[in-house]
Design an enzyme around this catalytic site. Structure first.
Site, PDB file in Angstrom:
ATOM      1  N   ASP A   1       0.800  -1.223   0.000  1.00 16.32           N
ATOM      2  CA  ASP A   1       0.000   0.000   0.000  1.00 16.32           C
ATOM      3  C   ASP A   1       0.829   1.267   0.000  1.00 16.32           C
ATOM      4  OD1 ASP A   1      -2.397  -1.173   0.046  1.00 16.32           O
ATOM      5  OD2 ASP A   1      -2.954  -0.533   2.074  1.00 16.32           O
ATOM      6  N   LYS A  41      -3.580   3.112  -2.474  1.00 14.88           N
ATOM      7  CA  LYS A  41      -4.788   3.933  -2.504  1.00 14.88           C
ATOM      8  C   LYS A  41      -4.456   5.174  -1.711  1.00 14.88           C
ATOM      9  CE  LYS A  41      -7.599   0.669  -1.000  1.00 14.88           C
ATOM     10  NZ  LYS A  41      -8.839   0.205  -0.378  1.00 14.88           N
ATOM     11  N   MET A  45      -8.056   9.665   9.266  1.00 19.90           N
ATOM     12  CA  MET A  45      -8.613  10.241   8.026  1.00 19.90           C
ATOM     13  C   MET A  45      -9.507  11.441   8.319  1.00 19.90           C
ATOM     14  SD  MET A  45      -9.564   6.607   6.186  1.00 19.90           S
ATOM     15  CE  MET A  45     -10.084   5.779   7.685  1.00 19.90           C
TER      16      MET A  45
END
Ligand code: SAH
Length: 521
Positions: free
Chosen positions: A44, A66, A182
């Site tokens: 990742d 991502k 996030m």
């Protein structure tokens, strides 16, 4: 991909491995063990690329990054399919994910697909970025005096959303410490929601970007002010938001960003084998090291001189070792002839410094002479003081090297045999990258640990003339290991800012630390 199935009859397996928050040292031993045996690795954006160095070169490396807002290399379905296909083909697949795979990592979704396809799997937890960010920002996420509970929350889901999974009304005052993943994009809404639901506006908040890495950046404010603080400091994802009284402890506990070399980008110009000690020591003090191996050590093409000397070893009164490479290649050659250190039984042995003396000890040889200062010149002076008139001296060393030592000994009446055992070659590649970093002013310090690192560095930079070189190195400091290297640097038009009193890697690092302590951040 279907045809992959036929390639192997072995049964494959998928290992879902937590890479930890960023610092490659924070992966688990189990994770490292699996990387070292991986046949396919799917990694990742948030998993540190340095971890890929553990994976055998023969493996398939697949980037499935991502990045919030950016282009996705694969969809989640695509990743799931990739894992199923490679495992069905009998491969050991490591799926490497940032932090912990089961904390906001969609790890479970990948496993569910594997279960459906009947594929064997294992999950290895990782240090999640929430605890790492807190720890590396000097914030204990729980503390007896401040909080007895902590909540991990995703800030990805807009709190205004109708069917929100997050009970902000309960969370606001229900959890002592709240850590939000996030949460940068929605920060204004999140802080508003917490305050509207009863959390005091003056509750301390920290935001930590790229936690546990050399570019970590933390800022502190309150629920009321943090949005503006984050904006002003231009903090972008990936970052964690930590809300709660424990943030106050950062004042006392902050340790990571306060290390003396934190934020410094240092070029280490050494041979591949020897760079690690310098890099480890600089990183210990917080530096980010850019390793450019400017020299490449190779055996010499012709060992005739050494071979002749080996046959007459008993005639040599002294054998002198002035570098680690000389020791490595000398003993390599002995080994090739089926010989060992006993060949040195009738000669005295001199070592230029502590590191070479230690390397000799690992071959069972205790040096008879180590000069006070660790230079070839000092070694010559010590020997001359002990009388070398008429003595036979063997000097296994680099093909091209300074002639000071053999000349001084020769002048004092010794018969010196110089036997080249290795050579330095500037390697190809990565030139452009180094040049670009310099042009963009992104380097703070260059380190040189021998004269050849200076000359090879200059070859790599390839400046058209002295002015261009000066411009490139305008804001760059230079540290060398000792006077000879400094002399080479100066005679090439470089300014030397740091040089230790004793010529070892440890002393060099201490001198660098001292320099930055004195000049401030
Ligand atoms: N599974 C991961 C989280 C993935 S979600 C874990 O356990 O850490 C991605 C979010 O994690 C980012 O948006 C950011 O909020 C956080 N994150 C991951 N690594 C981080 C780091 N090094 N520094 C700060 N935040 C990080």
């Amino acid at each position: 991909m279907k045809n992959l199935k036929k390639e192997s009859s072995q049964t494959g397996k998928v290992y879902l491995v937590g890479a930890g928050p960023g610092d490659p040292g924070l992966i688990t031993l189990r994770g490292k063990y699996l990387l070292e045996r991986a046949e396919v690795v799917v990694y990742d954006y948030l998993a540190n690329k340095k971890l890929l160095a553990y994976v055998p070169d023969t493996a398939d490396f697949i980037y499935a990054g991502k990045k919030g807002g950016g282009l996705h290399a694969f969809t989640q379905e695509g990743i799931n399919q990739l894992l199923v296909d490679h495992a069905s083909a009998g491969k050991k697949v490591v799926r490497l994910k940032g932090g912990d795979p089961f904390i906001f990592g969609r790890g479970a979704e990948e496993i569910e697909e594997l279960v459906k396809a009947g594929i064997d799997f294992e999950v290895v937890p990782g240090v999640t970025s929430a605890t790492a960010a807190a720890t590396y920002a000097g914030i204990p996420i729980t503390h007896r005096d401040y909080t007895a509970s902590v909540a991990f929350v995703t800030g990805h889901e807009a709190p205004g959303k109708k069917e929100s999974n997050i009970a902000w009304d309960k969370l606001a005052t229900g959890a002592g410490t709240i850590v939000i993943y996030m949460g940068i994009k929605n920060l204004p809404i999140i802080t508003r929601k917490l305050m509207d639901n009863g959390r005091a506006p003056d509750t301390p908040v920290a935001v930590v970007r790229w936690a546990s890495t050399p570019i970590q950046h933390s800022v502190v404010g309150t629920l009321e002010t943090i949005t503006e603080v984050v904006e002003q400091a231009d903090i972008r994802p990936p970052a964690l938001v930590i809300v709660g009284e424990v943030v106050k402890l950062r004042k006392t506990i902050d340790w990571f960003e306060t290390r003396p070399l934190f934020g410094k980008r240092i070029v280490v110009t050494r041979t591949r084998d020897q760079a690690s000690e310098l890099v480890a020591k600089l990183e210990e003090h917080g530096a980010e090291c850019l390793e450019y191996s400017t020299i490449h050590i190779e055996p010499v093409d012709d060992y005739q001189l050494l071979d002749q000397a080996l046959q007459a070893m008993h005639t040599y009164d002294w054998v002198l070792f002035t570098s680690l490479n000389a020791i490595t290649y000398f003993f390599k050659r002995l080994d090739e002839h089926g010989l060992d250190s006993r060949i040195l039984a009738s000669s005295a042995v001199g070592a230029v410094g502590r590191a070479t003396a230690e390397a000799l000890l690992s071959h069972g040889i205790r040096a008879d002479l180590i000069p006070e200062k660790f230079t070839g010149q000092d070694l010559a002076e010590s020997l001359i003081a002990a009388e070398v008139q008429g003595k036979n001296i063997l000097l296994p060393r680099a093909l091209r090297a300074m002639e000071t030592l053999p000349e001084m000994l020769g002048d004092a009446g010794a018969a010196v045999t110089v036997a080249p055992v290795y050579q330095n070659r500037p390697p190809a590649g990565r030139k452009e990258e180094l040049r670009l970093e310099l042009e963009q002013g992104e380097i703070d310090l260059l380190t040189f640990t021998s004269s050849s690192t200076v000359t090879n560095f200059l070859t790599m930079v390839d400046a058209a003339n002295a002015t261009e070189l000066k411009n490139l190195l305008q804001n760059v400091k230079i540290a060398t290991i000792g006077p000879i290297t400094s002399e080479t640097a100066r005679s090439s038009g470089l300014r030397v800012d740091i040089q230790p009193d004793k010529y070892t890697i440890s002393d060099m690092v201490q001198a660098i630390v001292k320099h930055y302590r004195a000049t401030g951040p």
